[in-house]
Design an enzyme around this catalytic site. Structure first.
Site, PDB file in Angstrom:
ATOM      1  CD  GLN A  15      39.001  30.468  32.369  1.00 16.62           C
ATOM      2  OE1 GLN A  15      39.018  29.657  31.450  1.00 16.62           O
ATOM      3  NE2 GLN A  15      38.684  30.111  33.617  1.00 16.62           N
ATOM      4  NE  ARG A  98      35.153  34.334  55.469  1.00 18.12           N
ATOM      5  CZ  ARG A  98      34.044  34.157  56.173  1.00 18.12           C
ATOM      6  NH1 ARG A  98      33.019  33.559  55.617  1.00 18.12           N
ATOM      7  NH2 ARG A  98      33.964  34.535  57.417  1.00 18.12           N
ATOM      8  CG  ASN A 105      38.902  40.096  45.419  1.00 21.70           C
ATOM      9  OD1 ASN A 105      39.039  40.346  44.227  1.00 21.70           O
ATOM     10  ND2 ASN A 105      39.196  38.908  45.944  1.00 21.70           N
ATOM     11  CG  ASP A 159      25.479  29.872  41.163  1.00 22.91           C
ATOM     12  OD1 ASP A 159      26.409  29.059  41.175  1.00 22.91           O
ATOM     13  OD2 ASP A 159      25.634  31.095  41.376  1.00 22.91           O
ATOM     14  CG  HIS A 187      28.730  32.796  42.989  1.00 23.01           C
ATOM     15  ND1 HIS A 187      28.188  31.820  42.189  1.00 23.01           N
ATOM     16  CD2 HIS A 187      30.044  32.830  42.684  1.00 23.01           C
ATOM     17  CE1 HIS A 187      29.133  31.304  41.443  1.00 23.01           C
ATOM     18  NE2 HIS A 187      30.272  31.891  41.724  1.00 23.01           N
TER      19      HIS A 187
HETATM   20  P1  NAI Z   1      41.234  34.998  34.785  1.00 20.49           P
HETATM   21  O1  NAI Z   1      42.287  34.859  35.827  1.00 20.49           O
HETATM   22  O2  NAI Z   1      41.330  34.234  33.529  1.00 20.49           O
HETATM   23  O3  NAI Z   1      41.100  36.540  34.395  1.00 20.49           O
HETATM   24  C1  NAI Z   1      41.035  37.559  35.333  1.00 20.49           C
HETATM   25  C2  NAI Z   1      41.548  38.808  34.667  1.00 20.49           C
HETATM   26  O4  NAI Z   1      41.335  39.897  35.553  1.00 20.49           O
HETATM   27  C3  NAI Z   1      43.053  38.755  34.385  1.00 20.49           C
HETATM   28  O5  NAI Z   1      43.282  39.046  33.019  1.00 20.49           O
HETATM   29  C4  NAI Z   1      43.637  39.841  35.302  1.00 20.49           C
HETATM   30  O6  NAI Z   1      44.731  40.487  34.723  1.00 20.49           O
HETATM   31  C5  NAI Z   1      42.426  40.763  35.429  1.00 20.49           C
HETATM   32  N1  NAI Z   1      42.477  41.650  36.600  1.00 20.49           N
HETATM   33  C6  NAI Z   1      42.951  41.389  37.847  1.00 20.49           C
HETATM   34  N2  NAI Z   1      42.870  42.482  38.610  1.00 20.49           N
HETATM   35  C7  NAI Z   1      42.310  43.445  37.848  1.00 20.49           C
HETATM   36  C8  NAI Z   1      41.984  44.812  38.087  1.00 20.49           C
HETATM   37  N3  NAI Z   1      42.210  45.387  39.263  1.00 20.49           N
HETATM   38  N4  NAI Z   1      41.415  45.512  37.075  1.00 20.49           N
HETATM   39  C9  NAI Z   1      41.197  44.945  35.878  1.00 20.49           C
HETATM   40  N5  NAI Z   1      41.512  43.665  35.608  1.00 20.49           N
HETATM   41  C10 NAI Z   1      42.048  42.923  36.570  1.00 20.49           C
HETATM   42  O7  NAI Z   1      39.849  34.715  35.542  1.00 20.49           O
HETATM   43  P2  NAI Z   1      38.441  34.321  34.913  1.00 20.49           P
HETATM   44  O8  NAI Z   1      38.353  32.863  34.740  1.00 20.49           O
HETATM   45  O9  NAI Z   1      38.163  35.211  33.752  1.00 20.49           O
HETATM   46  O10 NAI Z   1      37.477  34.669  36.151  1.00 20.49           O
HETATM   47  C11 NAI Z   1      37.312  35.995  36.587  1.00 20.49           C
HETATM   48  C12 NAI Z   1      36.549  36.016  37.905  1.00 20.49           C
HETATM   49  O11 NAI Z   1      35.232  35.513  37.752  1.00 20.49           O
HETATM   50  C13 NAI Z   1      37.183  35.179  39.031  1.00 20.49           C
HETATM   51  O12 NAI Z   1      37.117  35.904  40.230  1.00 20.49           O
HETATM   52  C14 NAI Z   1      36.265  33.974  39.103  1.00 20.49           C
HETATM   53  O13 NAI Z   1      36.295  33.377  40.390  1.00 20.49           O
HETATM   54  C15 NAI Z   1      34.934  34.625  38.824  1.00 20.49           C
HETATM   55  N6  NAI Z   1      33.855  33.725  38.421  1.00 20.49           N
HETATM   56  C16 NAI Z   1      32.597  34.027  38.881  1.00 20.49           C
HETATM   57  C17 NAI Z   1      31.517  33.255  38.534  1.00 20.49           C
HETATM   58  C18 NAI Z   1      30.149  33.584  39.049  1.00 20.49           C
HETATM   59  O14 NAI Z   1      29.247  32.790  38.789  1.00 20.49           O
HETATM   60  N7  NAI Z   1      29.905  34.687  39.747  1.00 20.49           N
HETATM   61  C19 NAI Z   1      31.678  32.082  37.670  1.00 20.49           C
HETATM   62  C20 NAI Z   1      33.034  31.867  37.212  1.00 20.49           C
HETATM   63  C21 NAI Z   1      34.076  32.668  37.589  1.00 20.49           C
END
Ligand code: NAI
Length: 328
Positions: A15, A98, A105, A159, A187
């Site tokens: 997303q 954790r 990851n 943030d 974060h």
């Molecule tokens: P999502 O679940 O919609 O998309 C994640 C995508 O990553 C999926 O399409 C999945 O297939 C792909 N993926 C998983 N493993 C992978 C790999 N090894 N190589 C390439 N692609 C891979 O998640 P969303 O909502 O897009 O969030 C992504 C990340 O961002 C999450 O970890 C979320 O917690 C984090 N996040 C961080 C924020 C920040 O402020 N630092 C804010 C919001 C989200």
């Protein structure tokens, strides 16, 4: 026209990826004069969805978009990359501790760090968005010994932007009138949004910091727990605002922060403010000449110190766990 900048986005079918790619291609991240070539990295099961997004990117006919490749192989996806946005990560599943989350990851960010080390362009800049972002950045950097550690960063700009809006609402001013806020630490819910050096409409934010009940019971927890509040309201985690923050982070890293202001980013500590060297910690930062600089010389009072120390302790605990797991 200048040569295209290669931008790799992992988790491109997710997303955040969907909210991010079109803005990168439109020029919002690197400016209106810089063409981009996008590389979308996904796991094999999500490649088809990423190809659908690539078709839509095509259909936008963005003048700055020099090409889109969809890959499930990190070596190809990071080949010659100048900007790497590491968004894809393993979410916390039911019953996952954790340590399990960090280990899962590590299996993503270790190999991606190695691929960046081996294949990326000499000027590569990396922003880790995928959580736990700070420690994922630490892991990726540890696997890229030939890339200067300062090129690995973690995103705390969301943030920072959340804090800007909260202050603007409280003070009844436009966000553009709020400056010099800082997010410290991890974060996570322990992060510390610091108002003690902030300016509102050109004046110190003292009137806000004097309201200690608002500061400690409303402002700090509202910013720190905003992600959970969004999930509660939307039924899904922050996506467009996270993508926007990633755009802001890279934009300012490459093109500089405005004179007289600063922003927040997770950068590798070189011991500033007593934060142990090597941790990827959020600090107030400026950017010039394509580099982040931690804002030095700020006085940190006891209220802030206790909160910064608590968040840094969490970062140390995460680092110790990934060390024990042999991930760094
Ligand atoms: P999502 O679940 O919609 O998309 C994640 C995508 O990553 C999926 O399409 C999945 O297939 C792909 N993926 C998983 N493993 C992978 C790999 N090894 N190589 C390439 N692609 C891979 O998640 P969303 O909502 O897009 O969030 C992504 C990340 O961002 C999450 O970890 C979320 O917690 C984090 N996040 C961080 C924020 C920040 O402020 N630092 C804010 C919001 C989200």
């Amino acid at each position: 026209m200048t040569a295209p900048v290669n931008v790799t986005v992992t988790g491109a079918a997710g997303q955040i990826g969907y909210a991010l790619l079109f803005r990168i291609a439109s020029g919002a991240m690197l400016g209106p004069d810089t063409p981009v070539r996008l590389r979308l990295l996904e796991i094999p099961q999500a490649v088809k969805a990423a190809e659908g997004t690539a078709m839509e990117l095509d259909d936008c006919a963005f003048p700055l978009l020099a090409g889109v490749d969809v890959e499930d192989d990190a070596a190809r996806a990071f080949d010659g990359t100048n900007v790497a946005l590491l968004v894809g990560a393993r979410p916390r599943g039911p019953g996952m501790e954790r340590g399990d989350l960090l280990e899962a990851n590590g299996g993503i960010f270790g190999p991606q760090g190695r691929a960046i080390n081996a294949h990326a362009a000499g000027d590569v800049r990396v922003l880790v968005v995928g959580n736990p972002a700070n420690t994922n950045a630490l892991i990726a950097a540890a696997h890229a010994p030939d890339v200067p550690a300062e090129r690995f960063t973690a995103m705390t700009r969301l943030d920072h932007n959340r804090a800007l809006s909260q202050v603007a609402h409280k003070a009844g001013v436009p966000v553009s009138e709020v400056r010099r806020l800082a997010i410290w630490g991890n974060h996570s819910a322990t992060q510390y949004p610091d108002l003690f050096h902030a300016e509102v409409a050109g004046a110190p934010a003292g009137v806000l910091t004097a309201d200690t009940a608002w500061l400690s019971d409303e402002f700090v927890p509202t910013v720190a727990k905003r992600g959970a509040a969004i999930i509660d309201a939307r039924g899904a985690s922050s996506a467009a605002s996270a993508a926007n923050a990633a755009i802001d982070h890279v934009h300012d890293w490459v093109l500089g922060t405005p004179e007289g202001d600063w922003t927040s980013a997770g950068v590798v500590s070189t011991g500033e403010y007593g934060v142990p060297e090597g941790l990827v910690c959020s600090f107030p930062v400026t950017s010039s000449d394509g580099r982040w600089h931690v804002v030095e010389g700020l006085e940190i009072d006891d209220f802030s110190r206790a909160r910064i120390d608590a968040s840094v302790a969490e970062l140390e605990a995460e680092r110790d766990t990934v060390r024990e797991l042999g991930l760094v």
